[in-house]
Design an enzyme around this catalytic site. Structure first.
Site, PDB file in Angstrom:
ATOM      1  N   LYS A 175       0.804  -1.222   0.000  1.00 58.94           N
ATOM      2  CA  LYS A 175       0.000   0.000   0.000  1.00 58.94           C
ATOM      3  C   LYS A 175       0.838   1.273   0.000  1.00 58.94           C
ATOM      4  O   LYS A 175       0.413   2.301  -0.508  1.00 58.94           O
ATOM      5  CB  LYS A 175      -0.932   0.003   1.216  1.00 58.94           C
ATOM      6  CG  LYS A 175      -1.946  -1.139   1.234  1.00 58.94           C
ATOM      7  CD  LYS A 175      -3.106  -0.886   0.313  1.00 58.94           C
ATOM      8  CE  LYS A 175      -4.136  -2.023   0.360  1.00 58.94           C
ATOM      9  NZ  LYS A 175      -5.138  -1.903  -0.712  1.00 58.94           N
ATOM     10  N   SER A 179       1.781  -9.524  -0.681  1.00 61.12           N
ATOM     11  CA  SER A 179       1.428  -8.100  -0.622  1.00 61.12           C
ATOM     12  C   SER A 179       1.651  -7.479   0.749  1.00 61.12           C
ATOM     13  O   SER A 179       1.802  -6.269   0.860  1.00 61.12           O
ATOM     14  CB  SER A 179      -0.019  -7.904  -1.057  1.00 61.12           C
ATOM     15  OG  SER A 179      -0.890  -8.692  -0.260  1.00 61.12           O
ATOM     16  N   GLU A 235      -9.595   6.066   3.058  1.00 61.29           N
ATOM     17  CA  GLU A 235     -10.436   5.015   3.609  1.00 61.29           C
ATOM     18  C   GLU A 235      -9.519   3.827   3.883  1.00 61.29           C
ATOM     19  O   GLU A 235      -8.475   3.695   3.239  1.00 61.29           O
ATOM     20  CB  GLU A 235     -11.536   4.618   2.611  1.00 61.29           C
ATOM     21  CG  GLU A 235     -11.132   3.576   1.552  1.00 61.29           C
ATOM     22  CD  GLU A 235     -10.062   4.056   0.578  1.00 61.29           C
ATOM     23  OE1 GLU A 235      -9.877   5.275   0.443  1.00 61.29           O
ATOM     24  OE2 GLU A 235      -9.396   3.203  -0.044  1.00 61.29           O
TER      25      GLU A 235
HETATM   26  C1  LIG Z   1      -1.587  -6.795   2.647  1.00 61.53           C
HETATM   27  C2  LIG Z   1      -2.729  -6.487   1.766  1.00 61.53           C
HETATM   28  N1  LIG Z   1      -2.870  -7.151   0.611  1.00 61.53           N
HETATM   29  C3  LIG Z   1      -3.894  -6.928  -0.219  1.00 61.53           C
HETATM   30  C4  LIG Z   1      -4.873  -6.017   0.088  1.00 61.53           C
HETATM   31  C5  LIG Z   1      -6.017  -5.869  -0.852  1.00 61.53           C
HETATM   32  O1  LIG Z   1      -6.014  -4.701  -1.600  1.00 61.53           O
HETATM   33  P1  LIG Z   1      -5.683  -4.698  -3.128  1.00 61.53           P
HETATM   34  O2  LIG Z   1      -6.565  -5.679  -3.805  1.00 61.53           O
HETATM   35  O3  LIG Z   1      -5.983  -3.290  -3.539  1.00 61.53           O
HETATM   36  O4  LIG Z   1      -4.260  -5.021  -3.305  1.00 61.53           O
HETATM   37  C6  LIG Z   1      -4.775  -5.278   1.275  1.00 61.53           C
HETATM   38  C7  LIG Z   1      -5.789  -4.268   1.617  1.00 61.53           C
HETATM   39  O5  LIG Z   1      -5.875  -3.725   2.677  1.00 61.53           O
HETATM   40  C8  LIG Z   1      -3.673  -5.522   2.131  1.00 61.53           C
HETATM   41  O6  LIG Z   1      -3.540  -4.857   3.280  1.00 61.53           O
END
Ligand SMILES: Cc1ncc(COP(=O)(O)O)c(C=O)c1O
Lengths: 272, 399
Positions: free
Chosen positions: B92, B381, B114
């Protein structure tokens, strides 16, 4: 001439602004909606905006959000809203009805089907808050084809190119959002608003309604000096929210709207 | 495939995307689009962004061979793109840095955001502090409960956290509330959207700020394996980490791209957050995309073990990639994600975010069907520190 156009011609002659209350369909009860509409007419409103509830009303403040949530919890559906308009029309053929809501439920029904059903029910105009003129060309054409006015919004932030876009697309009237904010928000600078509305009316060649932030008779009178129509939403919705019975709701609406209806009748339109 | 050049000038990806917002925001979006395009063309802005990503975020992060779990599975080699090693612990921050630098360039003194899991809120609070801006984060009451440590983190960083009690009290309602704030304070405020959704130009802007994930991964994979990966896997909430990984590979037709949505208690139960797998196109939060909605067009409540995936919509570019068949979308259930969470902890010494564990679950499922000389890149992620309370509670352990 459409009911909306007729109304504005008639009020032009009378030299006063229209009073248009907003209420959420299905709140404070399923059975209250049609009697409330008649009661509003009886106390002197000129048209009615009927809210089509949506789960995610991103342009609405807490009052209308909650009303929407309550209505949905009671099982209100778009077809029911249209049915209520049809029922209202059985004994009232002169008061314009404008539906206001968000695009997604309309799309779920199908825009063409919705436009046909709305026209058959006796709807005069439709405001979809999240449908801008750029994205809404197709929808606007479908509505107009059925004789229903697509009504667009303009805001204090709208520049000349926005006004030009709306001029080519909207009909019935244009809804001027009197402040930067959501429904139910605080005060605007009315002199500035009325100045802008005067310009807009000239640029658009359409009547201009003012809404957002109008809560009492004094403000209605202030705005009615220069607007073609004054919209009162959250303040009425707040009145209805607490009512336990339909009788109470009708009494509350009547009591609340009466001085506002007086205010438009005793205010002469003279500009700013 | 011909050259991929979406979105068009109006932010459309085929029938998806666009700009469906209240009129008050239209000029603000136009201003943002203009400022963004100018910044993109400005070498100084690009250098500043690059510098911040190196110095402050800690990029590039590694592409890491998960050798033990790959061997255990006996199929394709799994490589992890280590977004969990970024400052604040998730992908993020890439986007938060980008948007905050843009906000500063535009002279905005106040940012709002948000957040669902709290990762985007923490990232925004972090950069707001670093660039000297006031920060208010909207978060659903339910998520505040689930992610209390991130709420505390945001407050430590000087941000205000506003509890959202409307609707389902989760991410979608926080987004509604942030939009309402923006409408009200549009001149002073920059809205830092945390995923690749929302009205144009957000989806494309967020993609561009996250494409560094895929750009790095592509180069690292070539360096480590001598060729492109066979498959990319990422979890999809709003779709930002997935589009960041996928985008630089979009014209490499041989590279499979798989987005993994939250299957919750199972797709058949309705208790999930899988709009691409089960939903249909509609309009929410400023864009046309796949949504979880009922037959009347009302948005459905969602469920996922991971707050970051608990969202009924998805970025419009994923909707388009699904329709043209360039990317595939599947779902992993809460239970599958939880099992993958534990497996990664025990095999690789990495505690993944529950969101990322959805991507891992599918990778663990797919790898054994592939050859050992093939490669899967999984976007890790985020790290799982924020989730340990959730996982412990599920196992009846009180921390
Ligand atoms: C670690 C992590 N991965 C994935 C996501 C999902 O978001 P996005 O689909 O935008 O990557 C989030 C959302 O808060 C997150 O904190």
């Amino acid at each position: 001439m459409s009911r909306l156009a007729g109304l504005f011609v008639q009020l032009q002659d009378a030299g006063r602004a229209a009073l248009i209350p907003f209420m959420t369909a299905g709140d404070p009860s399923l059975t209250a909606t049609v009697p409330l509409m008649h009661a509003l007419v009886a106390v002197g409103v000129d048209a009615i905006e009927l809210g089509m509830p949506f789960s995610d009303p991103m342009a609405d403040g807490p009052s209308i959000q909650r009303a929407s949530e309550r209505a949905l919890a009671r099982g209100v559906k778009l077809r029911m809203v249209l049915e209520w308009v049809r029922e209202f029309r059985m004994t009232n053929s002169h008061t314009p009805i404008i539906l206001m809501g968000y695009l997604n439920p309309v799309e779920a029904m199908g825009v063409t089907l919705f436009a046909e059903a709305a026209a058959t029910a006796g709807v005069d105009g439709v405001i979809l808050v999240d449908l801008t003129p750029e994205e809404g060309r197709g929808e606007a054409a479908v509505l107009r084809q059925q004789g229903v006015d697509p009504i667009f919004l303009l805001a204090p932030t709208s520049g000349p190119e926005r006004v030009a876009t709306v001029r080519g697309m909207g009909s019935g009237f244009v809804y001027y959002v009197s402040l930067r904010g959501i429904t139910g928000a605080a005060q605007a600078d009315w002199t500035e608003v009325l100045q802008r509305v005067q310009d807009l009316r000239r640029q658009l060649g359409l009547p201009v309604a003012i809404g957002f932030g109008i809560r009492d008779a004094a403000t209605v009178a202030r705005v009615a000096v220069g607007a073609d129509a004054v919209v009162v939403g959250s303040a009425l919705v707040d009145q209805l929210a607490e009512c336990m019975t339909d009788q109470e709701a009708i009494a509350a609406a009547t009591r609340f709207i009466e001085p506002l209806a007086q205010a438009v009748r005793t205010t002469e339109r003279r500009g700013v | 495939m011909e050259t991929y050049a979406l979105p068009d000038a109006f932010g459309h990806y085929g029938p998806y995307g666009g700009r469906f917002v209240a009129e008050t925001l239209i000029p603000a979006l136009a201003e943002l689009e203009h400022a963004y395009q100018e910044a993109q063309r400005d070498p100084e802005f690009r250098a500043e962004l690059h510098n911040e990503l190196r110095q402050f975020v800690g990029r590039p992060n590694p592409l890491c061979h998960a050798a033990r779990v790959s061997r255990e599975l006996g199929g394709a080699q799994i490589y992890l793109k280590r977004e969990d090693l970024n400052h604040t612990g998730a992908h993020k921050i890439n986007n938060a840095v980008g948007q905050a630098l843009l906000a500063r360039r535009m002279g905005k003194k106040r940012v709002i955001a948000e957040t669902g899991a709290g990762q985007h809120g923490v990232a925004t609070a972090t950069v707001a502090t670093r660039y000297g801006m006031e920060c208010l984060v909207y978060m659903g009451e339910e998520d505040i409960q689930r992610q209390s440590s991130n709420v505390f983190r945001m407050r430590l960083l000087g941000a205000q956290v506003a509890a959202v009690s409307s609707g389902t009290r989760t991410l979608k309602d926080a987004l509604n509330e942030a939009l309402r704030d923006w409408v009200t304070n549009v001149e002073s405020t920059f809205y830092v959207i945390g995923t690749a959704a929302g009205p144009h130009p957000y989806p494309v802007m967020v993609r561009e700020f996250h494409r560094v994930i895929g750009d790095e991964a592509r180069a690292q994979c070539l360096e480590l394996t001598g060729r492109l990966p066979d498959c990319l896997i990422a979890c999809v909430g709003g779709g930002s980490n997935a589009i960041g990984l996928f985008y630089p590979f979009i014209e490499d037709k041989a590279v499979r791209m798989i987005g993994v949505e939250a299957g919750g208690l199972g797709l058949g139960t309705g208790q999930h957050a899988a709009p691409l797998t089960t939903g249909r196109p509609g309009v929410l939060h400023g864009n046309r995309t796949y949504l979880m909605e009922d037959e009347d067009g009302q948005i459905l409540p969602t469920h996922s073990i991971s707050a970051g995936l608990d969202y009924p919509g998805v970025g419009p570019e994923h909707a388009y990639l699904k329709d043209i068949g360039r990317a595939e979308y599947v779902a992993a259930t809460d239970a599958e994600a939880l099992a993958a969470f534990h497996r990664l902890c025990r095999t690789e010494g990495i505690i993944p975010a529950l969101e990322s564990a959805h991507a891992l679950a599918h990778a663990f499922h797919l790898a054994p069907t592939m050859r050992p000389d093939q490669t899967i890149i999984v976007n890790l992620s985020g790290r799982g520190d924020k989730d340990i309370h959730t996982v412990a509670a599920l196992e009846g352990i009180h921390l």
